[in-house]
Design a protein around this motif. Structure first.
Motif, PDB file in Angstrom:
ATOM      1  N   ILE A 291       0.756  -0.973  -0.060  1.00 56.09           N
ATOM      2  CA  ILE A 291       0.210  -0.128   0.043  1.00 56.09           C
ATOM      3  C   ILE A 291       0.842   1.222   0.113  1.00 56.09           C
TER       4      ILE A 291
ATOM      5  N   SER B 192      -4.850   7.542  -1.947  1.00 57.14           N
ATOM      6  CA  SER B 192      -4.191   6.485  -1.816  1.00 57.14           C
ATOM      7  C   SER B 192      -3.703   5.866  -3.110  1.00 57.14           C
TER       8      SER B 192
ATOM      9  N   SER C 104      -1.258   1.988  -4.621  1.00 59.50           N
ATOM     10  CA  SER C 104      -0.585   0.709  -4.358  1.00 59.50           C
ATOM     11  C   SER C 104       0.635   0.368  -5.099  1.00 59.50           C
TER      12      SER C 104
ATOM     13  N   THR D 163      -2.905   4.313  -9.186  1.00 59.01           N
ATOM     14  CA  THR D 163      -3.784   4.987  -8.423  1.00 59.01           C
ATOM     15  C   THR D 163      -5.001   5.412  -9.471  1.00 59.01           C
TER      16      THR D 163
ATOM     17  N   SER E  97      -6.797   1.819   2.444  1.00 57.10           N
ATOM     18  CA  SER E  97      -6.410   3.260   2.182  1.00 57.10           C
ATOM     19  C   SER E  97      -5.031   3.354   2.750  1.00 57.10           C
TER      20      SER E  97
ATOM     21  N   THR F  88      -9.801   8.087   0.272  1.00 54.27           N
ATOM     22  CA  THR F  88      -9.702   6.695  -0.171  1.00 54.27           C
ATOM     23  C   THR F  88      -9.608   6.570  -1.669  1.00 54.27           C
TER      24      THR F  88
ATOM     25  N   SER G  66      -7.239   3.644  -3.558  1.00 57.52           N
ATOM     26  CA  SER G  66      -7.147   2.441  -2.816  1.00 57.52           C
ATOM     27  C   SER G  66      -7.247   1.210  -3.787  1.00 57.52           C
TER      28      SER G  66
END
Length: 281
Positions: A41, A48, A50, A67, A158, A200, A203
């Motif tokens: 993450i 957020s 990854s 994202t 998140s 968020t 995420s």
């Protein structure tokens, strides 16, 4: 889109909520269920994100971060706009599984970005997966090769809030509209459990069965309005519009696989590619 006024409005309340959640979680034993920690993450200044890999990626490949397109550092992308192979130098924070800060990585290029059909941006990092693992001990999430089935267990993780929402997939929505943007085959979350808030956005939606990334969180209907910003509406094949206040949604990411070459580059002209192309291509 979970980046708008809700991000500011939710800050104080969410901070209190997080304090309570942290205390409760501290008293719990470690959970090994996929999506229950912050593996892979990342956090941006406004969203957020990854660290991700394809199923075929190797450790020497340049790492990727995923994202939302609406989290792009240059502002919202217009309907129909597609970014391809664009220089960038964005800084991204990676988290450890326990949500503490692992360190920073830097983008050198945007490989693909759009808010049309789906809502995502693929950043290329200036170091490999192996380098990130060695330097920061962070491992990526693997992108699933297909969208999730109805009822599948999922978690929205998140990095911005260091918060995990857990629920299941309610169904796939053929067309979702918000303001001037339209998305296809959006993932609707079964509530309660995934009442996502501003920040968020971007995420990963993680399968709680496989641990793979099955989608990317991007929006929710906050006020019950129809097809306005922060209030997406569902549109069926006959054009009928449905509004579900409090509903939250994610977008498909498996379409990336339909455009990959043997060297794991994104080729929008590849036969069968389901990602949108820039105008004129």
């Amino acid at each position: 889109m979970k980046l708008f006024r809700s991000l500011l409005a939710a800050t104080a309340a969410a901070s209190l909520t997080l304090l309570g959640a942290t205390t409760a979680q501290a008293a719990q034993p470690a959970v090994q269920t996929p999506g229950a920690d912050f593996t892979g993450i990342a956090a941006l200044s406004n969203c957020s994100a990854s660290l991700v890999r394809y199923a075929e990626s190797v450790s020497t490949d340049s790492a990727l971060v995923l994202t939302n397109g609406h989290c792009y550092e240059g502002g919202f992308l217009q309907p129909g706009q597609v970014l391809v192979n664009k220089a960038s130098s964005r800084s991204i924070t990676l988290l450890r599984p326990d949500s503490s800060r692992a360190g920073t990585i830097r983008v050198n290029r945007i490989l693909f970005g759009t808010m049309t059909k789906t809502d995502m941006i693929v950043y290329r990092i200036n170091e490999s997966y192996a380098s990130i693992k060695s330097r920061l001990n962070v491992s990526p999430l693997t992108l699933a090769k297909q969208g999730p089935a109805d009822g599948a267990g999922m978690a929205v993780v998140s990095g911005y809030w260091k918060r995990i929402y857990t629920c299941s997939v309610q169904k796939t929505i053929p067309t979702l509209r918000e303001g001037d943007w339209t998305w296809q085959n959006s993932i609707k979350y079964q509530q309660p459990g995934c009442e996502t808030i501003g920040g968020t956005s971007g995420s990963p939606v993680v399968s709680t069965t496989t641990g793979e990334m099955i989608g990317i969180n991007n929006t929710g209907n906050e006020d019950g309005e129809t097809c306005t910003i922060n209030n997406p509406c569902e549109v069926d094949a006959n054009g009928n519009v449905t509004v579900d206040q409090g509903a939250a949604y994610g977008q498909q990411t498996w379409w990336l696989y339909t455009c990959l070459t043997a060297t794991r580059a994104i080729d929008l002209n590849k036969s069968g590619c389901q990602l949108p192309k820039p105008a004129g291509r």
